[in-house]
Scaffold this motif. Structure first.
Motif, PDB file in Angstrom:
ATOM      1  N   THR A  93       0.941  -1.348  -0.186  1.00  0.00           N
ATOM      2  CA  THR A  93      -0.365   0.061  -0.118  1.00  0.00           C
ATOM      3  C   THR A  93       0.983   1.224   0.071  1.00  0.00           C
ATOM      4  OG1 THR A  93      -0.068  -0.145   2.341  1.00  0.00           O
ATOM      5  CG2 THR A  93      -1.774  -0.961   1.120  1.00  0.00           C
ATOM      6  N   LEU A  94       2.023   0.964  -0.886  1.00  0.00           N
ATOM      7  CA  LEU A  94       3.074   1.918  -0.379  1.00  0.00           C
ATOM      8  C   LEU A  94       3.318   3.079  -1.923  1.00  0.00           C
ATOM      9  CD1 LEU A  94       6.325   0.455   1.271  1.00  0.00           C
ATOM     10  CD2 LEU A  94       4.133   1.778   1.980  1.00  0.00           C
ATOM     11  N   SER A  95       2.463   3.999  -1.194  1.00  0.00           N
ATOM     12  CA  SER A  95       2.009   5.020  -2.692  1.00  0.00           C
ATOM     13  C   SER A  95       3.232   5.700  -3.061  1.00  0.00           C
ATOM     14  CB  SER A  95       0.514   5.552  -2.615  1.00  0.00           C
ATOM     15  OG  SER A  95       1.354   6.976  -2.237  1.00  0.00           O
ATOM     16  N   ASN A  96       4.883   5.608  -2.482  1.00  0.00           N
ATOM     17  CA  ASN A  96       5.879   6.180  -3.618  1.00  0.00           C
ATOM     18  C   ASN A  96       6.599   5.606  -3.837  1.00  0.00           C
ATOM     19  OD1 ASN A  96       6.067   5.544  -1.182  1.00  0.00           O
ATOM     20  ND2 ASN A  96       7.346   6.907   0.048  1.00  0.00           N
ATOM     21  N   ILE A  97       6.429   4.462  -4.154  1.00  0.00           N
ATOM     22  CA  ILE A  97       7.522   3.189  -4.314  1.00  0.00           C
ATOM     23  C   ILE A  97       7.827   3.657  -6.115  1.00  0.00           C
ATOM     24  CG2 ILE A  97       7.852   0.708  -4.596  1.00  0.00           C
ATOM     25  CD1 ILE A  97       8.358   2.279  -1.837  1.00  0.00           C
ATOM     26  N   PRO A  98       8.574   4.166  -6.400  1.00  0.00           N
ATOM     27  CA  PRO A  98       8.453   4.483  -7.953  1.00  0.00           C
ATOM     28  C   PRO A  98       8.491   2.882  -8.791  1.00  0.00           C
ATOM     29  CG  PRO A  98      10.169   5.568  -6.809  1.00  0.00           C
ATOM     30  CD  PRO A  98       9.550   4.691  -5.851  1.00  0.00           C
ATOM     31  N   GLY A  99       8.088   3.251 -10.070  1.00  0.00           N
ATOM     32  CA  GLY A  99       7.368   1.838 -10.754  1.00  0.00           C
ATOM     33  C   GLY A  99       6.350   1.223 -10.249  1.00  0.00           C
ATOM     34  N   ALA A 100       5.775   1.128  -9.537  1.00  0.00           N
ATOM     35  CA  ALA A 100       4.804  -0.034  -9.261  1.00  0.00           C
ATOM     36  C   ALA A 100       3.845   0.078 -10.045  1.00  0.00           C
ATOM     37  CB  ALA A 100       4.564   0.118  -7.495  1.00  0.00           C
ATOM     38  N   LEU A 101       3.362  -1.220 -10.307  1.00  0.00           N
ATOM     39  CA  LEU A 101       1.866  -1.365 -10.458  1.00  0.00           C
ATOM     40  C   LEU A 101       0.181  -0.854 -10.022  1.00  0.00           C
ATOM     41  CD1 LEU A 101       0.838  -1.801 -13.819  1.00  0.00           C
ATOM     42  CD2 LEU A 101       0.569  -4.720 -12.878  1.00  0.00           C
ATOM     43  N   THR A 102      -0.360  -0.372  -9.746  1.00  0.00           N
ATOM     44  CA  THR A 102      -1.775   0.068  -9.634  1.00  0.00           C
ATOM     45  C   THR A 102      -2.827  -1.230 -10.026  1.00  0.00           C
ATOM     46  OG1 THR A 102      -1.050   2.953  -9.502  1.00  0.00           O
ATOM     47  CG2 THR A 102      -3.512   1.787  -9.375  1.00  0.00           C
ATOM     48  N   ILE A 103      -2.866  -1.681  -8.392  1.00  0.00           N
ATOM     49  CA  ILE A 103      -3.968  -2.941  -8.678  1.00  0.00           C
ATOM     50  C   ILE A 103      -5.402  -2.567  -8.597  1.00  0.00           C
ATOM     51  CG2 ILE A 103      -4.366  -5.489  -8.223  1.00  0.00           C
ATOM     52  CD1 ILE A 103      -1.851  -5.025  -9.144  1.00  0.00           C
ATOM     53  N   GLY A 104      -5.482  -1.729  -7.278  1.00  0.00           N
ATOM     54  CA  GLY A 104      -6.366  -0.809  -7.364  1.00  0.00           C
ATOM     55  C   GLY A 104      -6.974   0.268  -6.852  1.00  0.00           C
ATOM     56  N   LYS A 105      -7.773   0.491  -5.651  1.00  0.00           N
ATOM     57  CA  LYS A 105      -7.138   1.396  -5.258  1.00  0.00           C
ATOM     58  C   LYS A 105      -6.084   1.474  -3.857  1.00  0.00           C
ATOM     59  CE  LYS A 105     -10.055   5.573  -3.431  1.00  0.00           C
ATOM     60  NZ  LYS A 105     -11.449   6.430  -2.631  1.00  0.00           N
ATOM     61  N   GLY A 106      -4.833   2.485  -3.838  1.00  0.00           N
ATOM     62  CA  GLY A 106      -4.146   2.166  -2.585  1.00  0.00           C
ATOM     63  C   GLY A 106      -3.846   1.169  -2.935  1.00  0.00           C
ATOM     64  N   PHE A 113      12.517  -1.664  -5.472  1.00  0.00           N
ATOM     65  CA  PHE A 113      12.414  -2.749  -4.547  1.00  0.00           C
ATOM     66  C   PHE A 113      13.704  -2.238  -3.871  1.00  0.00           C
ATOM     67  CE2 PHE A 113      14.601  -7.003  -2.020  1.00  0.00           C
ATOM     68  CZ  PHE A 113      12.849  -7.368  -1.504  1.00  0.00           C
ATOM     69  N   ASP A 114      14.552  -1.052  -4.125  1.00  0.00           N
ATOM     70  CA  ASP A 114      15.416  -1.459  -3.426  1.00  0.00           C
ATOM     71  C   ASP A 114      15.156   0.181  -2.105  1.00  0.00           C
ATOM     72  OD1 ASP A 114      17.460  -2.525  -3.849  1.00  0.00           O
ATOM     73  OD2 ASP A 114      18.233  -0.112  -5.802  1.00  0.00           O
ATOM     74  N   GLU A 115      13.445   0.733  -2.407  1.00  0.00           N
ATOM     75  CA  GLU A 115      12.761   1.857  -2.285  1.00  0.00           C
ATOM     76  C   GLU A 115      12.177   0.845  -0.949  1.00  0.00           C
ATOM     77  OE1 GLU A 115      12.421   5.118  -1.406  1.00  0.00           O
ATOM     78  OE2 GLU A 115      14.269   4.858  -3.159  1.00  0.00           O
ATOM     79  N   ILE A 116      11.871  -0.382  -1.518  1.00  0.00           N
ATOM     80  CA  ILE A 116      10.780  -1.459  -0.461  1.00  0.00           C
ATOM     81  C   ILE A 116      12.087  -2.161   0.904  1.00  0.00           C
ATOM     82  CG2 ILE A 116      10.110  -3.981  -0.237  1.00  0.00           C
ATOM     83  CD1 ILE A 116       7.847  -2.235  -1.223  1.00  0.00           C
TER      84      ILE A 116
END
Length: 196
Positions: A93-106, A113-116
């Motif tokens: 649910t981390l909205s600030n992770i670059p390159g993440a794919l949106t699956i649903g609201k939030g 992965f370095d950010e994770i």
């Protein structure tokens, strides 16, 4: 006494699959991977579908495969499916992770992965915002649509709290019960009727 035998008839609930919805396996599916499973759909297109089984733990921890996490509290690892079982996926649910794919609201999949790792190593809680999976579940072309027509899967929606909940005991049963009394009856069927 009249018993309505229709309650034992396995049939779809006619909800269309799409990214962010869940698949709930029908009660008599005897497959070791997919029996009594709840799968979050990551993608569903004409080319195929991809999902993560969200209610099956693996007998190891994320700490066992990511050396930077080895001294942290145990981080559960889930079986995402039988495809690419050497690949790590992470739902969060981390909205600030670059390159993440949106699956649903939030709700997001993967990303930098370095950010994770940085988020976790800074001491932030993992239990609510992140779940890790090895492998995924995949269907080619119209395969998933055909399985839904054959009543192998019911399609539903769930809140992020449910999808990220690490208390997975009874998750399949709860998902069925939320669909109404007919499906709640299914949830009580024994997994192996001959042992009943």
């Amino acid at each position: 006494m009249n018993i309505n035998s229709d309650i034992f008839k396995i049939e779809s609930n006619n909800v269309l699959p799409s990214r962010g919805k869940i698949l709930i396996s029908e009660p008599f599916l005897r497959d070791t991977t997919f029996g009594r499973s709840v799968i979050l759909l990551i993608d569903h297109t004409e080319e195929g579908s991809m999902g993560l089984i969200i209610n099956k733990r693996l007998p190891l921890f994320t700490n066992d495969i990511i050396k930077e996490f080895q001294y942290l509290d145990d981080i559960p690892l889930y079986k995402g499916g039988p495809v690419a079982t050497d690949t790590l996926f992470y739902l969060h649910t981390l909205s600030n992770i670059p390159g993440a794919l949106t699956i649903g609201k939030g709700l997001y999949l993967n990303g930098d992965f370095d950010e994770i790792k940085k988020y976790i190593l800074q001491g932030n809680s993992v239990n609510v915002p992140i779940r890790f999976f090895l492998g995924y579940s995949g269907w080619e072309g119209k395969q998933l649509g055909n399985e839904i027509k054959e009543n192998t899967w019911l399609v539903s929606e769930e809140e992020n709290d449910y999808l990220l909940n690490t208390n997975i005991k009874g998750m399949w049963k709860q998902a069925l019960e939320k669909l109404g009394s007919k499906y709640e009856t299914w949830s009580r069927f024994p997994q192996v009727p001959s042992l009943n």
